[in-house]
Design a protein around this motif. Structure first.
Motif, PDB file in Angstrom:
ATOM      1  N   SER A 154     -35.117  28.321  18.336  1.00 38.89           N
ATOM      2  CA  SER A 154     -35.572  27.111  17.658  1.00 38.89           C
ATOM      3  C   SER A 154     -34.453  26.083  17.564  1.00 38.89           C
ATOM      4  N   ILE A 214     -35.511  34.245  17.166  1.00 37.82           N
ATOM      5  CA  ILE A 214     -36.355  33.106  16.785  1.00 37.82           C
ATOM      6  C   ILE A 214     -35.501  31.923  16.348  1.00 37.82           C
ATOM      7  N   ALA A 230     -39.885  25.550  11.565  1.00 40.28           N
ATOM      8  CA  ALA A 230     -40.472  26.224  12.729  1.00 40.28           C
ATOM      9  C   ALA A 230     -40.223  27.728  12.675  1.00 40.28           C
ATOM     10  N   SER A 231     -39.015  28.129  12.310  1.00 37.78           N
ATOM     11  CA  SER A 231     -38.694  29.561  12.245  1.00 37.78           C
ATOM     12  C   SER A 231     -39.519  30.258  11.176  1.00 37.78           C
ATOM     13  N   THR A 291     -35.833  23.097  12.295  1.00 39.02           N
ATOM     14  CA  THR A 291     -35.589  24.459  12.766  1.00 39.02           C
ATOM     15  C   THR A 291     -36.003  25.480  11.719  1.00 39.02           C
ATOM     16  N   VAL A 350     -41.941  29.823  19.237  1.00 39.72           N
ATOM     17  CA  VAL A 350     -40.998  28.839  18.701  1.00 39.72           C
ATOM     18  C   VAL A 350     -41.108  27.506  19.428  1.00 39.72           C
ATOM     19  N   SER A 398     -41.848  24.226  17.271  1.00 37.30           N
ATOM     20  CA  SER A 398     -40.719  23.303  17.101  1.00 37.30           C
ATOM     21  C   SER A 398     -41.052  21.921  17.635  1.00 37.30           C
ATOM     22  N   THR A 413     -34.796  22.462  19.388  1.00 34.11           N
ATOM     23  CA  THR A 413     -34.790  21.271  18.527  1.00 34.11           C
ATOM     24  C   THR A 413     -33.592  20.378  18.824  1.00 34.11           C
ATOM     25  N   VAL A 444     -43.160  30.660  12.406  1.00 34.65           N
ATOM     26  CA  VAL A 444     -43.255  31.734  13.400  1.00 34.65           C
ATOM     27  C   VAL A 444     -43.105  33.094  12.722  1.00 34.65           C
TER      28      VAL A 444
END
Length: 266
Positions: free
Chosen positions: A158, A154, A95-96, A92, A247, A251, A162, A99
């Motif tokens: 995420s 976001i 991915a955040s 997470t 996201v 993710s 996830t 982004v």
């Protein structure tokens, strides 16, 4: 003789704020227990981080660097407060952050081109007699405000994508990477759709008073579209929606990559 203004209104507002904060704490603890208390504490930690970012930008630090450091801290506090396991938290967070960086790269030229930075005509009455030479780059300030406004949506999207995908993997550990991506996408569409609606509702709530202002002053459609307040609010909503949409593939891509690494190592 000048009569000093009464501070009763300010005291009342502070009292109401503290009462609402206490009610929020009680409800979060009753419903979420220890995690609810941790989430409440994270709200205040994020508030302190944002104040620190504001102070550093005011002291002349590079706004983009402050944004990157502060954004990572805000994401970290928000994600850790969810109480997920280490693997979900790391994916997470990754991915955040990806982004967030992608949005910054997208926003930099957009903020320079839209010419919606600074104070609008609607602020002229409040700013009358004040100096606007504050020595800060309004483009950078607009970029920081736009990115910070998207981080919450976001991180939450995420975490939901996830955690939901890993729940599916636990029930069917023999899933292939293609099946994980396909099943996770079906789950993610629902989560992203809900998150986009939340962003949209927030925009409508912010725009309500501004819309009444435009209606009362008989603004033409062209005046509204070219208004700084309208453009900045609309762009903030678009940035948040783009972040929530990005996201999902990011993710899922990290989940599939982690899943392949785990199988290769075994």
């Amino acid at each position: 003789m000048v009569v000093p203004e009464s501070t009763d209104a300010g005291d009342d507002a502070m009292t109401v704020t503290m009462m609402l904060a206490f009610i929020l704490l009680v409800l979060m603890v009753c419903i979420g227990g220890v995690k609810g208390f941790g989430a409440f504490i994270s709200l205040w930690i994020n508030f302190v981080i944002m104040i620190a970012m504001l102070v550093m930008i005011n002291f002349g630090f590079n706004a983009v660097i402050v944004l990157l450091i502060g954004g990572v801290l805000l994401l970290l506090v928000t994600i850790l407060s969810a109480g997920a396991d280490d693997e979900i938290t790391s994916i997470t967070m990754g991915a955040s952050f990806i982004v967030m960086v992608a949005l910054i790269i997208l926003m930099l030229p957009a903020e320079y081109l839209n010419l919606a930075q600074g104070f609008a005509e609607e602020n002229s009455e409040e700013l009358e007699g004040l100096s606007l030479s504050i020595g800060l780059n309004f483009v950078s300030i607009g970029l920081v405000a736009a990115v910070v406004a998207t981080l919450g949506a976001i991180a939450e999207a995420s975490i939901a994508v996830t955690a939901g995908t890993y729940e599916l993997i636990e029930h069917n550990p023999k899933m292939t990477a293609t099946e994980i991506f396909k099943t996770g996408s079906q789950l993610g569409y629902q989560i992203v759709g809900t998150a986009v609606n939340t962003v949209l509702f927030g925009f409508m709530a912010d725009f309500l008073s501004l819309g009444v202002w435009y209606a009362k002053l008989d603004y033409a459609l062209g005046d509204i579209i070219n208004s700084k307040l309208f453009v900045s609010t609309m762009l903030s909503m678009i940035y948040a929606i783009l972040g929530v949409i990005l996201v999902l593939p990011v993710s899922l891509g990290l989940i599939v990559w982690q899943h392949r690494r785990r199988h290769e190592s075994t």
